[in-house]
Design an enzyme around this catalytic site. Structure first.
Site, short mmCIF file in Angstrom:
data_model
loop_
_atom_site.label_atom_id
_atom_site.label_comp_id
_atom_site.label_asym_id
_atom_site.label_seq_id
_atom_site.Cartn_x
_atom_site.Cartn_y
_atom_site.Cartn_z
N ARG A 264 0.86 -1.19 0.00
CA ARG A 264 0.00 0.00 0.00
C ARG A 264 0.89 1.24 0.00
NH1 ARG A 264 -1.24 2.51 4.63
NH2 ARG A 264 -1.23 0.64 5.91
N HIS A 268 -3.34 4.31 5.06
CA HIS A 268 -4.43 3.35 5.27
C HIS A 268 -5.75 3.96 4.81
CE1 HIS A 268 -6.99 0.34 7.07
NE2 HIS A 268 -7.59 1.27 7.78
N TYR A 277 4.62 4.96 11.20
CA TYR A 277 4.85 3.55 11.51
C TYR A 277 5.62 2.77 10.45
CZ TYR A 277 0.56 3.21 8.66
OH TYR A 277 -0.38 3.33 7.66
#
Length: 365
Positions: A264, A268, A277
């Protein structure tokens, strides 16, 4: 030969390839001869749909930033998986998508405004599932996997040769519903294919923190489900593996679990900050493996994609995005009474009373 303890059952046919299947380079084609390469025409179609899908996704992201969508979970970097899934299915087959699979929806011919209706907040589902043979997008993780298994089994009982394809993320494989669906599919030998888009993160949780198996595809053997893993950024390989899995399931070979290794590239959702992160170097590594760039380069090298065809695909995508922008500038025609539609086939008395009360309030009585 791998066997089960005391039974002498060979496990090799059930285990995935040790290296994800890839086809876009001559070396990869030689090493993965199990799957026939898609035709040049189908790869050109995949390229066009991937270019259009990415432009659609970029436009949807912009609409979310403008507040015209409540949120948008980007498909950036996962176009090969979603377009491959849409192209591998027949028109009569069923697709079970998640909230991240809008590119798969538009690749199946669903109107882009209808594909974004859920994310706009106008309705739970903006398209007719029966007409498009596409279930409503699923927001809870993995709950739709059992639905796909049940539908596939029911269609077979009716004598149809329908196959169901369920799209799930790597995070969904940690949910109980996913395992229940695989177990049921294995026992019933249902004609269903599960495609796991392993994009390395369940929101901010890395794959290493959710699974210690050598790969998510290996979960299939525990349920008697044929498994495979594929380079999810290789559109040719995704289409080849999924076509094989779907047609094998259709012919009575039982369910398949396919793990697509992808990434990805975006957040998100439009409300997420992935820099908190994951390292920038990791994202850059995967950006160099961009599925559209890889397919375009391969098709140009083979003389299949002309500059004119590439320009035409880009122009089509720009027109598609412009039309989406224009239609989103119009306020939707909504009625509060529609909240009660498509809830029950035969509404219970309390719902009928609530609808009547709302109608009275709207009419000012």
């Amino acid at each position: 030969m791998h066997t089960t303890a005391g039974k002498g059952v060979e496990l090799s046919p059930w285990l995935p390839s040790q290296v994800p299947v890839s086809l876009l380079s001559p070396h990869d084609r030689a090493a993965n001869g199990t799957y026939g390469e898609p035709s040049p025409e189908s790869l050109l179609t995949a390229y066009r749909k991937m270019v259009l899908g990415r432009r659609f996704d970029e436009q949807a992201t912009a609409l979310a930033r403008q507040g015209r969508l409540a949120v948008h979970p980007s498909s950036l970097g996962q176009e090969a998986c979603q377009v491959g899934a849409a192209l591998a299915l027949r028109a009569a087959d069923w697709l079970f998508p998640t909230y991240r699979d809008c590119v798969a929806l538009v690749s199946r011919g669903i109107d882009p405004v209808e594909a974004l209706t859920l994310l706009r907040g106008d309705a739970h589902c903006g398209y007719d599932p029966l007409r498009h043979r596409t279930a409503p997008q699923c927001t809870p993780l993995a709950t739709h996997a059992a639905h796909a298994t049940g539908l596939a089994h029911a269609e077979r009982l009716k004598g149809a040769d329908t196959v169901a394809l369920a799209l799930v993320g790597d995070g969904a494989t940690s949910e109980g519903d996913f395992h229940e669906a695989l177990n049921l599919a294995g026992v019933l030998r249902a004609p269903v294919v599960f495609l796991v888009q392993n994009n390395r993160y369940a929101i901010s949780v890395p794959l290493s923190a959710q699974c210690a198996a050598p790969g998510l595809a290996y979960k299939g053997v525990g349920y008697g489900v044929r498994a495979e893993q594929v380079d999810g950024n290789d559109a040719a390989a995704v289409l080849a593996v999924l076509t094989t899995a779907i047609e094998d399931a259709r012919a009575g070979g039982g369910p398949w679990l396919v793990e697509a290794h992808t990434y990805r590239l975006g957040p998100h959702t439009s409300a997420d900050d992935p820099s908190r992160y994951r390292p920038a170097e990791e994202a850059e590594h995967w950006r160099r493996r961009d599925p559209i760039t890889r397919l375009e380069s391969a098709l140009r090298e083979r003389g299949v994609l002309t500059p004119e065809a590439a320009e035409s695909a880009t122009a089509e995508a720009e027109a598609y995005a412009a039309d989406l922008r224009a239609r989103f500038a119009e306020d939707p025609d909504l009625t509060p009474l529609a909240l009660f539609d498509h809830v029950f086939a035969s509404p219970p008395p309390h719902l009928t009373e609530q609808r009547a009360a709302l109608r009275a309030e709207l009419e000012g009585r």
